[in-house]
Design a protein around this motif. Structure first.
Motif, mmCIF file in Angstrom:
data_model
loop_
_atom_site.group_PDB
_atom_site.id
_atom_site.type_symbol
_atom_site.label_atom_id
_atom_site.label_comp_id
_atom_site.label_asym_id
_atom_site.label_seq_id
_atom_site.Cartn_x
_atom_site.Cartn_y
_atom_site.Cartn_z
ATOM 1 N N GLU A 201 0.832 -1.147 -0.156
ATOM 2 C CA GLU A 201 0.096 -0.101 -0.186
ATOM 3 C C GLU A 201 0.857 1.244 0.169
ATOM 4 O O GLU A 201 0.364 2.277 -0.562
ATOM 5 C CB GLU A 201 -0.896 0.186 1.282
ATOM 6 N N ALA A 202 2.040 1.117 0.581
ATOM 7 C CA ALA A 202 2.932 2.370 0.757
ATOM 8 C C ALA A 202 3.157 2.816 -0.777
ATOM 9 O O ALA A 202 3.497 3.862 -1.036
ATOM 10 C CB ALA A 202 4.036 2.155 1.758
ATOM 11 N N HIS A 203 3.506 1.903 -1.538
ATOM 12 C CA HIS A 203 3.977 1.995 -2.810
ATOM 13 C C HIS A 203 2.917 2.622 -3.607
ATOM 14 O O HIS A 203 3.050 3.506 -4.425
ATOM 15 C CB HIS A 203 4.506 0.560 -3.344
ATOM 16 N N GLU A 204 1.776 2.045 -3.398
ATOM 17 C CA GLU A 204 0.588 2.532 -3.969
ATOM 18 C C GLU A 204 0.117 3.974 -3.675
ATOM 19 O O GLU A 204 -0.157 4.893 -4.640
ATOM 20 C CB GLU A 204 -0.671 1.338 -3.955
ATOM 21 N N LEU A 205 0.637 4.377 -2.504
ATOM 22 C CA LEU A 205 0.051 5.591 -2.054
ATOM 23 C C LEU A 205 1.438 6.900 -2.245
ATOM 24 O O LEU A 205 1.508 7.783 -2.072
ATOM 25 C CB LEU A 205 -0.075 5.686 -0.595
ATOM 26 N N ARG A 206 2.595 6.133 -3.003
ATOM 27 C CA ARG A 206 3.664 6.970 -3.543
ATOM 28 C C ARG A 206 4.631 7.063 -2.404
ATOM 29 O O ARG A 206 5.669 8.261 -2.301
ATOM 30 C CB ARG A 206 3.438 8.370 -4.216
ATOM 31 N N LEU A 207 4.492 6.456 -1.241
ATOM 32 C CA LEU A 207 5.224 6.501 -0.058
ATOM 33 C C LEU A 207 6.520 5.897 -0.061
ATOM 34 O O LEU A 207 7.434 5.851 0.738
ATOM 35 C CB LEU A 207 4.660 6.150 1.300
ATOM 36 N N ALA A 208 6.928 5.086 -1.283
ATOM 37 C CA ALA A 208 8.000 4.341 -1.595
ATOM 38 C C ALA A 208 8.384 4.325 -2.845
ATOM 39 O O ALA A 208 7.470 4.282 -3.855
ATOM 40 C CB ALA A 208 7.941 2.791 -0.971
ATOM 41 N N GLU A 209 9.500 4.456 -3.438
ATOM 42 C CA GLU A 209 9.833 4.509 -4.892
ATOM 43 C C GLU A 209 9.942 2.869 -5.204
ATOM 44 O O GLU A 209 9.713 2.667 -6.350
ATOM 45 C CB GLU A 209 11.425 4.921 -4.940
ATOM 46 N N LEU A 210 10.181 1.952 -4.429
ATOM 47 C CA LEU A 210 10.597 0.716 -4.641
ATOM 48 C C LEU A 210 10.086 -0.382 -3.321
ATOM 49 O O LEU A 210 10.470 -0.048 -2.254
ATOM 50 C CB LEU A 210 12.124 0.536 -5.050
ATOM 51 N N VAL A 211 9.422 -1.513 -3.739
ATOM 52 C CA VAL A 211 9.365 -2.714 -2.650
ATOM 53 C C VAL A 211 10.086 -3.762 -3.247
ATOM 54 O O VAL A 211 9.774 -4.126 -4.612
ATOM 55 C CB VAL A 211 8.083 -2.745 -2.437
ATOM 56 N N VAL A 212 10.835 -4.315 -2.317
ATOM 57 C CA VAL A 212 11.699 -5.515 -2.968
ATOM 58 C C VAL A 212 11.533 -6.605 -1.828
ATOM 59 O O VAL A 212 11.370 -6.483 -0.527
ATOM 60 C CB VAL A 212 13.097 -5.238 -3.187
ATOM 61 N N PRO A 213 11.731 -7.877 -2.198
ATOM 62 C CA PRO A 213 11.991 -8.827 -1.300
ATOM 63 C C PRO A 213 13.093 -8.615 -0.168
ATOM 64 O O PRO A 213 13.927 -7.872 -0.654
ATOM 65 C CB PRO A 213 12.401 -10.266 -1.821
ATOM 66 N N ASN A 214 12.990 -8.988 1.217
ATOM 67 C CA ASN A 214 13.640 -8.450 2.156
ATOM 68 C C ASN A 214 15.424 -9.054 1.698
ATOM 69 O O ASN A 214 16.197 -7.881 2.019
ATOM 70 C CB ASN A 214 13.312 -9.358 3.521
#
Length: 275
Positions: A201-214
Motif C-alpha cells: 500500500e505504501a508503494h501505491e500511495l507513493r510513499l515508496a519508490e520501490l518495494v523488494v523482497p527482504n
C-alpha cells in the motif's frame, strides 16, 4: 564542514546510532535492536550532529535499522512521569516540576527544534538521502523515512503514524512530506486512525519508490546509490534544488530558476575546458 567536531563512535553508540563513511556514501544505522531502534532525544541530536559535521565529499546518505525493524518510533520512556531515560529527565517530569509556564514552553520549543534538526538536514540539495526500511517504521521512524528523499521498502515493511493515538502530534517534520505525497485527505485518515500501512500500500500511495523482497533490500540500495553517483555532483545538486522549489514556484518563476541554474552549469563546464 563546520568547526563542530565529528561525533565519536562512542558518542554515537550512546545515542543508539552507527555511522560508516565510504567515499561519497554515508550509512547511518539506528542501532538499538533490543528496543527495536526506539529513538530518544539523544538519537535525534546525534543525527543533527552528523548532519552538521558531515564531509562535503559525501553525496549519498543511506539510513537503515539494525535487527528486525527500521524503528519502532519514540522511546516512550521520554514521557514517563515517574522516570525517563538514564541521564535524561522525561518531558512530563519537566512540565510537572517547572512552575514558569512561559520558560518551560520556550525550553521545550528549543528542544523540539533541536530534535527536528536531526531530520531537516536530510533534505539538503548537496546530498540524496535514502531510507532503507524493513520491519516496523512507526511514528518517529516513519517520519525519519519521510525526511529522506527516497524510500526503498522491504516486503515486510509496516508504516504507521502513531503519535495521535498516543495523544500527541507528529512533530519531527513528517506532516509536510506526508501531505505532499498522499494528499491532505489521505494524510488525515492515516494519522487519525494510526493504522498500519503495508509495503504494497505504501508503494501505491507513493510513499515508496520501490518495494523488494527482504533478501534483496541491500542490493537494491546499492544499485540505486551507484546510479545516483553516476550523475555529476554539480548537476545533481542543481537539479535537486530546482525540484525542491518547483512546488512553490509559479511556472514563470520556475522557468527563470531553470534558466539561472542552466547558465551556472554552462559556466562551470566552460571553466573546465582547455584554453
Amino acid at each position: 564542514m563546520t568547526q563542530e567536531s565529528v561525533p565519536t563512535t562512542e558518542e554515537l553508540a550512546t545515542a543508539g546510532v552507527r555511522l560508516e563513511i565510504h567515499g561519497a556514501l554515508a550509512r547511518i544505522t539506528l542501532a538499538r535492536p533490543e528496543r527495536h531502534n526506539a529513538m530518544t532525544g539523544r538519537t535525534w541530536t546525534a543525527l543533527a550532529h552528523i548532519g552538521h559535521t558531515l564531509s562535503r565529499s559525501v553525496r549519498i546518505v543511506v539510513i537503515d535499522g539494525a535487527g528486525a525493524s527500521f524503528s519502532s518510533g519514540i522511546d516512550l520512556a521520554m514521557f514517563d512521569p515517574a522516570g525517563g531515560l538514564p541521564g535524561e529527565q522525561s518531558l512530563l517530569q519537566r512540565l510537572l516540576s517547572e512552575s514558569d509556564d512561559s520558560a518551560t514552553h520556550a525550553s521545550l520549543d528549543a528542544d523540539i527544534a533541536s530534535y527536528q534538526a536531526g531530520y531537516r538536514w536530510l533534505r539538503r540539495p548537496d546530498i540524496v538521502s535514502i531510507a532503507a526500511v524493513h520491519g516496523h517504521a512507526i511514528g518517529a521512524g516513519f517520519q525519519l523515512a519521510l525526511a529522506c528523499d527516497l524510500r526503498i521498502l522491504a516486503e515486510d515493511a509496516q508504516l504507521s503514524m502513531r503519535e495521535p493515538a498516543l495523544g500527541l502530534v507528529p512533530d519531527l517534520t513528517g506532516t509536510k512530506p506526508l501531505v505532499e505525497l498522499v494528499g491532505r485527505s489521505r494524510a488525515i485518515e492515516l494519522c487519525l486512525t494510526a493504522r498500519t500501512i503495508s509495503a504494497r500500500e505504501a508503494h501505491e500511495l507513493r510513499l515508496a519508490e520501490l518495494v523488494v523482497p527482504n533478501a534483496e533490500l541491500d542490493g537494491a540500495v546499492t544499485d540505486l546509490v551507484d546510479a545516483l553517483l553516476a550523475t555529476p555532483a554539480g548537476a545533481a545538486r542543481a537539479t535537486k534544488e530546482l525540484l525542491g522549489q518547483a512546488g512553490e514556484n509559479s511556472l514563470e518563476e520556475q522557468a527563470a530558476a531553470e534558466r539561472a541554474a542552466q547558465i551556472e552549469r554552462l559556466q562551470a563546464m566552460a571553466q573546465r575546458l582547455p584554453e
